[in-house]
Design an enzyme around this catalytic site. Structure first.
Site, PDB file in Angstrom:
ATOM      1  N   ASP A  12      -5.448  45.003 -16.129  1.00 37.12           N
ATOM      2  CA  ASP A  12      -5.095  43.579 -16.036  1.00 37.12           C
ATOM      3  C   ASP A  12      -5.459  42.891 -17.348  1.00 37.12           C
ATOM      4  OD1 ASP A  12      -5.070  40.726 -15.150  1.00 37.12           O
ATOM      5  OD2 ASP A  12      -4.875  41.609 -13.152  1.00 37.12           O
TER       6      ASP A  12
ATOM      7  N   ASN B   2      -4.320  35.448 -15.657  1.00 40.60           N
ATOM      8  CA  ASN B   2      -4.335  34.547 -14.492  1.00 40.60           C
ATOM      9  C   ASN B   2      -5.333  34.996 -13.444  1.00 40.60           C
ATOM     10  OD1 ASN B   2      -2.436  32.655 -15.354  1.00 40.60           O
ATOM     11  ND2 ASN B   2      -0.742  34.021 -14.805  1.00 40.60           N
TER      12      ASN B   2
ATOM     13  N   PHE C 220       1.650  45.150  -9.771  1.00 44.39           N
ATOM     14  CA  PHE C 220       1.529  43.734  -9.408  1.00 44.39           C
ATOM     15  C   PHE C 220       1.671  42.831 -10.633  1.00 44.39           C
ATOM     16  CE2 PHE C 220      -1.442  45.815  -6.330  1.00 44.39           C
ATOM     17  CZ  PHE C 220      -0.911  45.356  -5.145  1.00 44.39           C
TER      18      PHE C 220
ATOM     19  N   SER D 229       9.937  39.886  -4.499  1.00 46.82           N
ATOM     20  CA  SER D 229       9.710  38.614  -3.812  1.00 46.82           C
ATOM     21  C   SER D 229      10.920  38.214  -2.987  1.00 46.82           C
ATOM     22  CB  SER D 229       9.452  37.548  -4.878  1.00 46.82           C
ATOM     23  OG  SER D 229       9.488  36.270  -4.313  1.00 46.82           O
ATOM     24  N   ALA D 230      10.660  37.497  -1.895  1.00 51.70           N
ATOM     25  CA  ALA D 230      11.751  36.950  -1.086  1.00 51.70           C
ATOM     26  C   ALA D 230      12.597  35.963  -1.886  1.00 51.70           C
ATOM     27  CB  ALA D 230      11.172  36.260   0.142  1.00 51.70           C
TER      28      ALA D 230
ATOM     29  N   TYR E  38      12.379  33.034 -12.537  1.00 52.31           N
ATOM     30  CA  TYR E  38      11.419  33.974 -11.929  1.00 52.31           C
ATOM     31  C   TYR E  38      12.147  34.950 -11.004  1.00 52.31           C
ATOM     32  CZ  TYR E  38       7.962  35.686  -8.584  1.00 52.31           C
ATOM     33  OH  TYR E  38       7.215  36.499  -7.755  1.00 52.31           O
TER      34      TYR E  38
ATOM     35  N   LYS F 152      12.795  39.197 -11.169  1.00 53.73           N
ATOM     36  CA  LYS F 152      12.450  40.164 -10.105  1.00 53.73           C
ATOM     37  C   LYS F 152      13.674  40.989  -9.709  1.00 53.73           C
ATOM     38  CE  LYS F 152       8.075  39.471  -9.451  1.00 53.73           C
ATOM     39  NZ  LYS F 152       7.071  40.506  -9.689  1.00 53.73           N
TER      40      LYS F 152
ATOM     41  N   GLY G 173      14.600  23.063  -6.220  1.00 55.79           N
ATOM     42  CA  GLY G 173      14.633  24.522  -6.056  1.00 55.79           C
ATOM     43  C   GLY G 173      14.184  25.010  -4.683  1.00 55.79           C
TER      44      GLY G 173
HETATM   45  P1  NAD Z   1      -1.560  36.739  -9.605  1.00 56.70           P
HETATM   46  O1  NAD Z   1      -1.126  35.854 -10.711  1.00 56.70           O
HETATM   47  O2  NAD Z   1      -2.759  36.358  -8.823  1.00 56.70           O
HETATM   48  O3  NAD Z   1      -1.775  38.230 -10.127  1.00 56.70           O
HETATM   49  C1  NAD Z   1      -1.032  38.781 -11.187  1.00 56.70           C
HETATM   50  C2  NAD Z   1      -2.004  39.488 -12.106  1.00 56.70           C
HETATM   51  O4  NAD Z   1      -1.272  40.007 -13.214  1.00 56.70           O
HETATM   52  C3  NAD Z   1      -3.082  38.547 -12.670  1.00 56.70           C
HETATM   53  O5  NAD Z   1      -4.350  39.117 -12.481  1.00 56.70           O
HETATM   54  C4  NAD Z   1      -2.726  38.447 -14.151  1.00 56.70           C
HETATM   55  O6  NAD Z   1      -3.871  38.256 -14.964  1.00 56.70           O
HETATM   56  C5  NAD Z   1      -2.027  39.762 -14.390  1.00 56.70           C
HETATM   57  N1  NAD Z   1      -1.102  39.722 -15.522  1.00 56.70           N
HETATM   58  C6  NAD Z   1      -0.214  38.746 -15.844  1.00 56.70           C
HETATM   59  N2  NAD Z   1       0.465  39.094 -16.954  1.00 56.70           N
HETATM   60  C7  NAD Z   1       0.001  40.305 -17.329  1.00 56.70           C
HETATM   61  C8  NAD Z   1       0.315  41.187 -18.397  1.00 56.70           C
HETATM   62  N3  NAD Z   1       1.241  40.869 -19.316  1.00 56.70           N
HETATM   63  N4  NAD Z   1      -0.340  42.359 -18.486  1.00 56.70           N
HETATM   64  C9  NAD Z   1      -1.302  42.691 -17.579  1.00 56.70           C
HETATM   65  N5  NAD Z   1      -1.646  41.886 -16.550  1.00 56.70           N
HETATM   66  C10 NAD Z   1      -0.999  40.709 -16.435  1.00 56.70           C
HETATM   67  O7  NAD Z   1      -0.306  36.912  -8.649  1.00 56.70           O
HETATM   68  P2  NAD Z   1      -0.238  37.564  -7.198  1.00 56.70           P
HETATM   69  O8  NAD Z   1      -0.004  36.479  -6.222  1.00 56.70           O
HETATM   70  O9  NAD Z   1      -1.341  38.514  -7.002  1.00 56.70           O
HETATM   71  O10 NAD Z   1       1.138  38.353  -7.341  1.00 56.70           O
HETATM   72  C11 NAD Z   1       1.195  39.720  -7.678  1.00 56.70           C
HETATM   73  C12 NAD Z   1       2.650  40.126  -7.818  1.00 56.70           C
HETATM   74  O11 NAD Z   1       3.337  39.822  -6.606  1.00 56.70           O
HETATM   75  C13 NAD Z   1       3.390  39.375  -8.931  1.00 56.70           C
HETATM   76  O12 NAD Z   1       4.253  40.278  -9.564  1.00 56.70           O
HETATM   77  C14 NAD Z   1       4.178  38.315  -8.181  1.00 56.70           C
HETATM   78  O13 NAD Z   1       5.342  37.961  -8.862  1.00 56.70           O
HETATM   79  C15 NAD Z   1       4.481  39.018  -6.876  1.00 56.70           C
HETATM   80  N6  NAD Z   1       4.664  38.101  -5.744  1.00 56.70           N
HETATM   81  C16 NAD Z   1       3.701  37.203  -5.415  1.00 56.70           C
HETATM   82  C17 NAD Z   1       3.918  36.340  -4.327  1.00 56.70           C
HETATM   83  C18 NAD Z   1       2.903  35.306  -3.955  1.00 56.70           C
HETATM   84  O14 NAD Z   1       3.253  34.355  -3.245  1.00 56.70           O
HETATM   85  N7  NAD Z   1       1.638  35.424  -4.353  1.00 56.70           N
HETATM   86  C19 NAD Z   1       5.097  36.420  -3.583  1.00 56.70           C
HETATM   87  C20 NAD Z   1       6.048  37.365  -3.952  1.00 56.70           C
HETATM   88  C21 NAD Z   1       5.828  38.214  -5.023  1.00 56.70           C
HETATM   89  C1  WQD Z   2       6.067  26.516   1.320  1.00 57.06           C
HETATM   90  C2  WQD Z   2       6.622  25.267   1.994  1.00 57.06           C
HETATM   91  C3  WQD Z   2       7.440  23.655   0.402  1.00 57.06           C
HETATM   92  C4  WQD Z   2       3.566  22.850  -1.435  1.00 57.06           C
HETATM   93  C5  WQD Z   2       6.826  30.282  -3.385  1.00 57.06           C
HETATM   94  C6  WQD Z   2       7.681  30.903  -4.439  1.00 57.06           C
HETATM   95  C7  WQD Z   2       8.042  32.303  -4.039  1.00 57.06           C
HETATM   96  C8  WQD Z   2       6.815  33.142  -3.672  1.00 57.06           C
HETATM   97  C9  WQD Z   2       5.931  32.429  -2.716  1.00 57.06           C
HETATM   98  C10 WQD Z   2       6.261  34.455  -5.598  1.00 57.06           C
HETATM   99  C11 WQD Z   2       7.902  24.766   1.349  1.00 57.06           C
HETATM  100  C12 WQD Z   2       6.248  23.115   1.156  1.00 57.06           C
HETATM  101  C13 WQD Z   2       4.565  23.338  -0.637  1.00 57.06           C
HETATM  102  C14 WQD Z   2       3.193  21.490  -1.297  1.00 57.06           C
HETATM  103  C15 WQD Z   2       4.824  21.236   0.439  1.00 57.06           C
HETATM  104  N1  WQD Z   2       6.026  33.459  -4.830  1.00 57.06           N
HETATM  105  N2  WQD Z   2       5.192  22.544   0.291  1.00 57.06           N
HETATM  106  N3  WQD Z   2       3.828  20.734  -0.348  1.00 57.06           N
HETATM  107  O1  WQD Z   2       8.206  27.782  -2.095  1.00 57.06           O
HETATM  108  O2  WQD Z   2       8.289  29.271  -0.048  1.00 57.06           O
HETATM  109  O3  WQD Z   2       7.559  30.210  -2.173  1.00 57.06           O
HETATM  110  O4  WQD Z   2       5.665  31.104  -3.192  1.00 57.06           O
HETATM  111  O5  WQD Z   2       7.138  35.271  -5.510  1.00 57.06           O
HETATM  112  O6  WQD Z   2       8.703  32.846  -5.120  1.00 57.06           O
HETATM  113  O7  WQD Z   2       8.848  30.121  -4.576  1.00 57.06           O
HETATM  114  O8  WQD Z   2       6.073  28.636  -1.005  1.00 57.06           O
HETATM  115  O9  WQD Z   2       3.884  27.675  -0.490  1.00 57.06           O
HETATM  116  O10 WQD Z   2       5.220  26.729  -2.432  1.00 57.06           O
HETATM  117  O11 WQD Z   2       6.000  26.292  -0.090  1.00 57.06           O
HETATM  118  O12 WQD Z   2       5.375  20.487   1.258  1.00 57.06           O
HETATM  119  O13 WQD Z   2       2.305  20.972  -2.006  1.00 57.06           O
HETATM  120  O14 WQD Z   2       5.659  24.215   1.795  1.00 57.06           O
HETATM  121  O15 WQD Z   2       8.400  22.655   0.197  1.00 57.06           O
HETATM  122  O16 WQD Z   2       8.699  24.210   2.377  1.00 57.06           O
HETATM  123  P1  WQD Z   2       7.638  28.887  -1.326  1.00 57.06           P
HETATM  124  P2  WQD Z   2       5.206  27.332  -1.064  1.00 57.06           P
END
Ligand code: NAD
Ligand code: WQD
Length: 348
Positions: A31, A35, A90, A134-135, A158, A162, A305
């Site tokens: 890592d 972040n 990740f 991601s969804a 973003y 993906k 969005g």
């Molecule tokens: P996060 O930001 O907490 O974790 C990502 C990690 O990657 C961090 O520790 C960051 O320091 C590290 N990182 C970033 N850029 C890097 C690089 N260039 N080289 C090495 N490390 C790097 O995010 P998360 O919520 O744990 O998400 C993990 C993965 O899941 C991501 O790819 C994200 O896009 C995907 N994802 C997350 C969610 C969500 O809601 N949390 C939903 C769908 C998909």
């Molecule tokens: C959930 C609901 C908002 C914040 C995002 C990314 C998605 C994935 C997961 C990485 C929605 C509402 C939110 C607030 C609100 N990440 N909301 N007030 O948008 O479904 O998904 O995170 O892959 O890519 O887009 O999640 O938690 O931001 O929102 O009313 O302060 O809550 O409008 O309806 P989202 P969210």
């Protein structure tokens, strides 16, 4: 079995690392800590030591865009006669709004970084990969629950990155389908924290996402939650999402790893969600009812969005991985609040 977790110090990676270590996997976290905080590693170790669990964990500070650094991790493991058998990828950038402001950075890290990783894996004969998708790749979809074969129309950079990585992985698999084993996990809305309260979600600055926002309002770190619109075409006008407890999500990764181990040469896209949809108002009310903490809110205009509804069809995960979530909204609220109360300022 030795597993490399790129981005393993982040929110999802750290919870998955803890579970893998508890189950006896040998884990390398790679890592950049862009972040995340190095304190998460101390918390993982503290938890395992407190449970008297023997574990094998190595942490390497490196960027996935640095091929030499990545390659050394694989070579060192081979030299230790303990090669990396599988990678859970990740590492990446995940903010939809930041990706709109800075798309090149997102393409560089999420796409070019992944290409580097795949090249280094090939060079070192490691062909088993679980990828964090991601969804978001589905984009707006009125047809819920959403199946993996639904059309994908991401609406932000973003999501585009993906979906592009998914395409690259498909091309790679087709070119060497007797070599690669790939599992693409499309997460819906991961929330909450480890029940110990030792690790959890620690967003930088004001949270983008609903759950950490709610727990920070609950403890008084933020005054008021902005509800983004009460005029959506849903049962109460607020957005509906499929929230999944982070520990269930972490379990899904272990199921995916085990699946790849016993089903070599596969390429599968799999939704990980709960198959339940809750609206923003339902979450606010249930959070109050379950925890006793009131969440002050005001309704503001829609966030650009956003979509009205997103719910996962998880029958494929159940069938292929034998996985389904076991934690409900009550667990999500209680564990998320517990983490926030014990760590009001995150890992600081
Ligand atoms: P996060 O930001 O907490 O974790 C990502 C990690 O990657 C961090 O520790 C960051 O320091 C590290 N990182 C970033 N850029 C890097 C690089 N260039 N080289 C090495 N490390 C790097 O995010 P998360 O919520 O744990 O998400 C993990 C993965 O899941 C991501 O790819 C994200 O896009 C995907 N994802 C997350 C969610 C969500 O809601 N949390 C939903 C769908 C998909
Ligand atoms: C959930 C609901 C908002 C914040 C995002 C990314 C998605 C994935 C997961 C990485 C929605 C509402 C939110 C607030 C609100 N990440 N909301 N007030 O948008 O479904 O998904 O995170 O892959 O890519 O887009 O999640 O938690 O931001 O929102 O009313 O302060 O809550 O409008 O309806 P989202 P969210």
């Amino acid at each position: 079995m030795r597993v490399l977790l790129t981005g393993g110090a982040g929110y999802i990676g750290s919870h998955t690392a803890l579970l893998l270590l508890q189950r006896g996997f040998d884990v390398i976290i790679y890592d950049s800590f862009l972040n995340s905080s190095s304190k998460v590693i101390n918390s993982i170790e503290f938890y395992l030591n407190s449970k008297q669990i023997n574990y094998k964990l190595k942490t390497i500070v490196g960027d996935i865009r640095n091929k030499d650094c990545l390659d050394k991790v694989f070579k060192d493991s081979i030299n230790e006669a303990n090669p990396i058998k599988s990678v859970i990828h990740f590492a990446g950038l995940k903010s939809v709004s930041q990706s709109v402001d800075n798309p090149l950075q997102y393409w560089d890290v999420n796409v070019c970084g992944t290409k580097n990783l795949l090249e280094v894996m090939s060079l070192n004969n490691c062909f088993s990969l679980v990828f964090s998708s991601s969804a978001t790749v589905y984009g707006p979809s009125e047809l819920v629950p959403i199946k993996e074969n639904s059309s994908c129309r991401p609406e932000n950079p973003y999501g585009n990155t993906k979906l592009t990585v998914e395409t690259i992985l498909n091309d790679l698999f087709l070119s060497k389908s007797n070599v690669w084993s790939i599992s693409i996990l499309r997460y819906f809305n991961p929330v909450s924290a480890h029940p110990s309260g030792l690790i959890g979600e620690d967003p930088r600055g004001i949270p983008d996402n609903l759950f950490p926002y709610i727990t920070q309002v609950a403890i008084g770190r933020i005054n008021t939650l902005n509800v983004y619109g009460d005029d959506w075409n849903t049962r109460d006008g607020s957005g509906i999402r499929d929230y999944i407890h982070i520990i269930d999500l972490a379990e899904g990764h272990i199921a995916a790893l085990n699946y790849l181990k016993s089903n070599k040469f596969t390429y599968e896209i799999i939704n990980l969600g709960s198959n339940n949809g809750y609206s923003v108002f339902e979450i606010i009310n249930e959070f109050h009812r379950i925890t006793g903490y009131k969440v002050n809110y005001k309704v503001v205009k829609r966030r650009s969005g956003d979509i009205s509804i997103s719910i996962a069809d998880i029958s494929k995960a159940n069938k292929l991985l034998g996985w389904s979530p076991t934690r409900n909204l009550k667990d999500m609220c209680l564990d998320g609040l517990n983490w926030q109360i014990k760590n009001p300022n995150g890992y600081c």
